[in-house]
Design a protein around this motif. Sequence first.
Motif, PDB file in Angstrom:
ATOM      1  N   ASP A 135      -0.299  -3.642 -14.971  1.00 18.05           N
ATOM      2  CA  ASP A 135       0.839  -2.954 -14.367  1.00 18.05           C
ATOM      3  C   ASP A 135       2.150  -3.254 -15.088  1.00 18.05           C
ATOM      4  N   LYS A 146       1.104   4.851   1.278  1.00 17.45           N
ATOM      5  CA  LYS A 146       0.506   5.630   2.362  1.00 17.45           C
ATOM      6  C   LYS A 146       1.078   7.040   2.376  1.00 17.45           C
ATOM      7  N   GLU A 149      -4.414   5.643   2.136  1.00 24.84           N
ATOM      8  CA  GLU A 149      -3.787   4.449   1.568  1.00 24.84           C
ATOM      9  C   GLU A 149      -4.426   4.139   0.219  1.00 24.84           C
ATOM     10  N   ILE A 150      -3.585   3.940  -0.792  1.00 17.38           N
ATOM     11  CA  ILE A 150      -4.056   3.560  -2.119  1.00 17.38           C
ATOM     12  C   ILE A 150      -3.211   2.377  -2.581  1.00 17.38           C
ATOM     13  N   SER A 151      -3.864   1.414  -3.196  1.00 18.83           N
ATOM     14  CA  SER A 151      -3.162   0.198  -3.607  1.00 18.83           C
ATOM     15  C   SER A 151      -2.206   0.475  -4.757  1.00 18.83           C
ATOM     16  N   PRO A 152      -1.082  -0.248  -4.788  1.00 17.44           N
ATOM     17  CA  PRO A 152      -0.122  -0.087  -5.895  1.00 17.44           C
ATOM     18  C   PRO A 152      -0.722  -0.475  -7.247  1.00 17.44           C
ATOM     19  N   GLU A 153      -1.679  -1.394  -7.252  1.00 19.82           N
ATOM     20  CA  GLU A 153      -2.313  -1.808  -8.499  1.00 19.82           C
ATOM     21  C   GLU A 153      -3.067  -0.650  -9.145  1.00 19.82           C
ATOM     22  N   TYR A 154      -3.736   0.155  -8.299  1.00 23.16           N
ATOM     23  CA  TYR A 154      -4.447   1.321  -8.817  1.00 23.16           C
ATOM     24  C   TYR A 154      -3.468   2.280  -9.493  1.00 23.16           C
ATOM     25  N   MET A 200       0.824  -1.183   0.000  1.00 21.13           N
ATOM     26  CA  MET A 200       0.000   0.000   0.000  1.00 21.13           C
ATOM     27  C   MET A 200       0.870   1.249   0.000  1.00 21.13           C
TER      28      MET A 200
END
Length: 116
Positions: free
Chosen positions: A55, A3, A12-17, A1
């Motif tokens: 990704d 942060k 927090e935002i996911s790395p996939e996004y 994540m």
Amino acid sequence: MIKIENHLGIIEISPEYFANLVGKAASECFGVSGMVNSSASQGLRSIITRKDSPDKGVRVRNIGDKLVIDLHITVTYGVNISAIVKSIVNKVRYTVQDATGFAVSKVNVFVDEMKA
């Protein structure tokens, strides 16, 4: 994540996004013919699933309160690489800051291949 902490709390935002957001922005730029696997895990995943992952060619790192983005791309033969890279850096930085509000400190673009 990924942060980021501010006066309101922790975001927090996911790395996939981020990878999907950055990959889409980069691949829409003129002269980019595709993305290249940037790590062994991405290459292995694409071999096993026989699909390109969203990704592909993107790595996002969080250093302090800013982001560092690494892109591995394939360019079209005959176009000005310097102009393509400047366009990618500007578009990716703007897209990430507009969509998330996170500051981008660096966008590293690696030209790994050239296609005719």
